[in-house]
Design a protein around this motif. Structure first.
Motif, PDB file in Angstrom:
ATOM      1  N   THR A  31       0.845  -1.187   0.000  1.00 33.79           N
ATOM      2  CA  THR A  31       0.000   0.000   0.000  1.00 33.79           C
ATOM      3  C   THR A  31       0.879   1.235   0.000  1.00 33.79           C
ATOM      4  O   THR A  31       1.806   1.337   0.808  1.00 33.79           O
ATOM      5  CB  THR A  31      -0.928   0.009   1.225  1.00 33.79           C
ATOM      6  N   TYR A  32       0.582   2.152  -0.904  1.00 37.01           N
ATOM      7  CA  TYR A  32       1.357   3.374  -1.038  1.00 37.01           C
ATOM      8  C   TYR A  32       0.554   4.544  -0.474  1.00 37.01           C
ATOM      9  O   TYR A  32      -0.588   4.781  -0.873  1.00 37.01           O
ATOM     10  CB  TYR A  32       1.712   3.620  -2.511  1.00 37.01           C
ATOM     11  N   PHE A  33       1.155   5.262   0.447  1.00 31.50           N
ATOM     12  CA  PHE A  33       0.511   6.394   1.095  1.00 31.50           C
ATOM     13  C   PHE A  33       1.240   7.688   0.745  1.00 31.50           C
ATOM     14  O   PHE A  33       2.471   7.727   0.730  1.00 31.50           O
ATOM     15  CB  PHE A  33       0.559   6.265   2.623  1.00 31.50           C
ATOM     16  N   CYS A  34       0.474   8.741   0.512  1.00 29.10           N
ATOM     17  CA  CYS A  34       1.068  10.065   0.470  1.00 29.10           C
ATOM     18  C   CYS A  34       0.761  10.751   1.800  1.00 29.10           C
ATOM     19  O   CYS A  34      -0.200  10.380   2.494  1.00 29.10           O
ATOM     20  CB  CYS A  34       0.520  10.895  -0.684  1.00 29.10           C
ATOM     21  N   ALA A  35       1.566  11.720   2.157  1.00 35.14           N
ATOM     22  CA  ALA A  35       1.364  12.478   3.391  1.00 35.14           C
ATOM     23  C   ALA A  35       1.763  13.920   3.116  1.00 35.14           C
ATOM     24  O   ALA A  35       2.906  14.190   2.767  1.00 35.14           O
ATOM     25  CB  ALA A  35       2.190  11.897   4.534  1.00 35.14           C
ATOM     26  N   GLY A  36       0.802  14.819   3.268  1.00 33.18           N
ATOM     27  CA  GLY A  36       1.057  16.213   2.938  1.00 33.18           C
ATOM     28  C   GLY A  36       1.042  17.104   4.163  1.00 33.18           C
ATOM     29  O   GLY A  36       0.314  16.844   5.119  1.00 33.18           O
ATOM     30  N   LYS A  37       1.847  18.155   4.122  1.00 31.48           N
ATOM     31  CA  LYS A  37       1.866  19.147   5.201  1.00 31.48           C
ATOM     32  C   LYS A  37       1.567  20.512   4.615  1.00 31.48           C
ATOM     33  O   LYS A  37       2.187  20.917   3.639  1.00 31.48           O
ATOM     34  CB  LYS A  37       3.218  19.160   5.901  1.00 31.48           C
ATOM     35  N   GLY A  38       0.609  21.191   5.228  1.00 23.29           N
ATOM     36  CA  GLY A  38       0.278  22.537   4.792  1.00 23.29           C
ATOM     37  C   GLY A  38       1.169  23.564   5.461  1.00 23.29           C
ATOM     38  O   GLY A  38       1.886  23.267   6.409  1.00 23.29           O
ATOM     39  N   TYR A  39       1.093  24.787   4.990  1.00 22.52           N
ATOM     40  CA  TYR A  39       1.938  25.846   5.549  1.00 22.52           C
ATOM     41  C   TYR A  39       1.475  26.254   6.939  1.00 22.52           C
ATOM     42  O   TYR A  39       2.257  26.745   7.740  1.00 22.52           O
ATOM     43  CB  TYR A  39       1.929  27.072   4.633  1.00 22.52           C
ATOM     44  N   ASN A  40       0.192  26.063   7.219  1.00 21.21           N
ATOM     45  CA  ASN A  40      -0.356  26.503   8.496  1.00 21.21           C
ATOM     46  C   ASN A  40      -0.462  25.381   9.515  1.00 21.21           C
ATOM     47  O   ASN A  40      -1.011  25.575  10.588  1.00 21.21           O
ATOM     48  CB  ASN A  40      -1.732  27.137   8.291  1.00 21.21           C
ATOM     49  N   PHE A  41       0.047  24.231   9.168  1.00 26.04           N
ATOM     50  CA  PHE A  41      -0.072  23.112  10.088  1.00 26.04           C
ATOM     51  C   PHE A  41       1.298  22.477  10.273  1.00 26.04           C
ATOM     52  O   PHE A  41       2.093  22.414   9.350  1.00 26.04           O
ATOM     53  CB  PHE A  41      -1.045  22.061   9.541  1.00 26.04           C
ATOM     54  N   ASN A  42       1.549  22.001  11.458  1.00 24.87           N
ATOM     55  CA  ASN A  42       2.831  21.359  11.715  1.00 24.87           C
ATOM     56  C   ASN A  42       2.844  19.893  11.346  1.00 24.87           C
ATOM     57  O   ASN A  42       3.893  19.337  11.079  1.00 24.87           O
ATOM     58  CB  ASN A  42       3.212  21.512  13.190  1.00 24.87           C
ATOM     59  N   LYS A  43       1.668  19.251  11.381  1.00 25.86           N
ATOM     60  CA  LYS A  43       1.692  17.813  11.200  1.00 25.86           C
ATOM     61  C   LYS A  43       1.374  17.427   9.761  1.00 25.86           C
ATOM     62  O   LYS A  43       0.833  18.195   9.003  1.00 25.86           O
ATOM     63  CB  LYS A  43       0.725  17.135  12.156  1.00 25.86           C
ATOM     64  N   PHE A  44       1.753  16.210   9.414  1.00 24.09           N
ATOM     65  CA  PHE A  44       1.451  15.655   8.097  1.00 24.09           C
ATOM     66  C   PHE A  44       0.088  14.975   8.129  1.00 24.09           C
ATOM     67  O   PHE A  44      -0.292  14.356   9.120  1.00 24.09           O
ATOM     68  CB  PHE A  44       2.511  14.623   7.700  1.00 24.09           C
ATOM     69  N   TYR A  45      -0.627  15.091   7.028  1.00 23.15           N
ATOM     70  CA  TYR A  45      -1.918  14.422   6.861  1.00 23.15           C
ATOM     71  C   TYR A  45      -1.734  13.308   5.834  1.00 23.15           C
ATOM     72  O   TYR A  45      -1.336  13.570   4.703  1.00 23.15           O
ATOM     73  CB  TYR A  45      -2.986  15.404   6.382  1.00 23.15           C
ATOM     74  N   PHE A  46      -2.064  12.074   6.246  1.00 23.18           N
ATOM     75  CA  PHE A  46      -1.906  10.939   5.353  1.00 23.18           C
ATOM     76  C   PHE A  46      -3.139  10.759   4.469  1.00 23.18           C
ATOM     77  O   PHE A  46      -4.271  10.923   4.926  1.00 23.18           O
ATOM     78  CB  PHE A  46      -1.680   9.658   6.156  1.00 23.18           C
ATOM     79  N   GLY A  47      -2.888  10.405   3.206  1.00 21.51           N
ATOM     80  CA  GLY A  47      -3.969   9.968   2.348  1.00 21.51           C
ATOM     81  C   GLY A  47      -4.423   8.584   2.767  1.00 21.51           C
ATOM     82  O   GLY A  47      -3.806   7.943   3.618  1.00 21.51           O
ATOM     83  N   SER A  48      -5.505   8.115   2.155  1.00 19.45           N
ATOM     84  CA  SER A  48      -6.087   6.828   2.543  1.00 19.45           C
ATOM     85  C   SER A  48      -5.318   5.644   1.984  1.00 19.45           C
ATOM     86  O   SER A  48      -5.571   4.505   2.364  1.00 19.45           O
ATOM     87  CB  SER A  48      -7.547   6.762   2.086  1.00 19.45           C
ATOM     88  N   GLY A  49      -4.384   5.896   1.076  1.00 11.21           N
ATOM     89  CA  GLY A  49      -3.548   4.830   0.545  1.00 11.21           C
ATOM     90  C   GLY A  49      -4.099   4.178  -0.709  1.00 11.21           C
ATOM     91  O   GLY A  49      -5.311   4.155  -0.930  1.00 11.21           O
ATOM     92  N   THR A  50      -3.195   3.662  -1.534  1.00  7.93           N
ATOM     93  CA  THR A  50      -3.568   2.866  -2.703  1.00  7.93           C
ATOM     94  C   THR A  50      -2.924   1.508  -2.545  1.00  7.93           C
ATOM     95  O   THR A  50      -1.705   1.404  -2.428  1.00  7.93           O
ATOM     96  CB  THR A  50      -3.084   3.508  -4.015  1.00  7.93           C
ATOM     97  N   LYS A  51      -3.775   0.492  -2.540  1.00 11.83           N
ATOM     98  CA  LYS A  51      -3.275  -0.873  -2.378  1.00 11.83           C
ATOM     99  C   LYS A  51      -2.983  -1.451  -3.752  1.00 11.83           C
ATOM    100  O   LYS A  51      -3.882  -1.567  -4.593  1.00 11.83           O
ATOM    101  CB  LYS A  51      -4.315  -1.719  -1.643  1.00 11.83           C
ATOM    102  N   LEU A  52      -1.727  -1.812  -3.989  1.00 17.05           N
ATOM    103  CA  LEU A  52      -1.299  -2.352  -5.274  1.00 17.05           C
ATOM    104  C   LEU A  52      -1.105  -3.860  -5.178  1.00 17.05           C
ATOM    105  O   LEU A  52      -0.380  -4.339  -4.307  1.00 17.05           O
ATOM    106  CB  LEU A  52       0.005  -1.691  -5.723  1.00 17.05           C
ATOM    107  N   ASN A  53      -1.744  -4.567  -6.092  1.00 19.11           N
ATOM    108  CA  ASN A  53      -1.524  -6.003  -6.219  1.00 19.11           C
ATOM    109  C   ASN A  53      -0.952  -6.278  -7.599  1.00 19.11           C
ATOM    110  O   ASN A  53      -1.470  -5.786  -8.605  1.00 19.11           O
ATOM    111  CB  ASN A  53      -2.848  -6.756  -6.025  1.00 19.11           C
ATOM    112  N   VAL A  54       0.114  -7.043  -7.662  1.00 14.72           N
ATOM    113  CA  VAL A  54       0.771  -7.352  -8.929  1.00 14.72           C
ATOM    114  C   VAL A  54       0.693  -8.846  -9.174  1.00 14.72           C
ATOM    115  O   VAL A  54       1.202  -9.642  -8.373  1.00 14.72           O
ATOM    116  CB  VAL A  54       2.250  -6.901  -8.912  1.00 14.72           C
TER     117      VAL A  54
END
Lengths: 111, 117
Positions: free
Chosen positions: A86-109
């Motif tokens: 599962t691949y997750f992105c995590a973004g941080k805004g300029y007005n926030f100190n913490k990172f917000y994680f996306g819900s993830g993409t589950k990859l099956n090969v």
């Protein structure tokens, strides 16, 4: 408030096919990170993007940060079974100190 | 230590009991996160500590959940009167201060798998 949306939720590909996951934020991000979680494991950091329009490569993985710094993508060329997870992105805004994680993409090969 | 350490790795508890989950972050990391992950699901943010600032508790699902971080290091997540829906893997992560431009890679622990029966 800050939100980071990620699509698709699931992706099933044949080995050798390409794969892309997309991350979108409701607000401008100062930076974005990508993580990979193998089945049964914990998330592991892959990369951080900071600059508008930035593109970084790690072997078959290409990471992009949008010009407006509101979206990002991870593209895998010629997937292998070792890419499963599962691949997750995590973004941080300029007005926030913490990172917000996306819900993830589950990859099956499929071999 | 070399990485983020969580204990116990597994916890089975009876419904209604209280549980405490422990996280030892990497030394020097001022940011500490707790997440909950149900089977096959994404990361549900619970709480965030940053240095001496008041913690961001916006993700705690109910008043049965609380967390402390003593001395800016070790953190304990407490769940009171556990319910079956609390069953999940609880992940802790730590990082250096979240400053723009700096590498603020989050290091995750192995997690505590909580099962409420």
């Amino acid at each position: 408030g800050q939100q980071v949306m990620q699509i698709p939720q699931y992706q099933h590909v044949q080995e050798g096919e390409d794969f892309t996951t997309y991350c979108n934020s409701s607000t401008t991000l100062s930076n974005i990170q990508w993580y990979k979680q193998r089945p049964g494991g914990h998330p592991v950091f892959l990369i951080q993007l900071v600059k508008s329009g930035e593109v970084k490569k790690q072997k078959r993985l290409t990471f992009q940060f949008g010009e407006a710094k509101k979206n990002s993508s991870l593209h895998i060329t010629a997937t292998q079974t070792t890419d499963v997870g599962t691949y997750f992105c995590a973004g941080k805004g300029y007005n926030f100190n913490k990172f917000y994680f996306g819900s993830g993409t589950k990859l099956n090969v499929k071999p | 230590g070399a990485g983020v350490s969580q204990s116990p790795s597994n916890k089975v508890t009876e419904k209604g009991k209280d549980v405490e989950l422990r996280c030892d972050p990497i030394s020097g990391h001022t940011a500490l996160y707790w997440y909950r992950q149900s089977l096959g699901q994404g990361l549900e943010f619970l709480i965030y500590f940053q240095g001496n600032s008041a913690p961001d508790k916006s993700g705690l699902p109910s008043d049965r959940f609380s967390a402390e971080r003593t001395g800016g290091s070790v953190s304990t997540l407490t769940i009171q009167r556990t319910q079956q829906e609390d069953s999940a893997v609880y992940l802790c992560a730590s990082s250096l201060a979240s400053t723009t431009g700096g590498n603020t890679e989050a290091f995750f622990g192995q997690g505590t798998r909580l099962t409420v029966v």
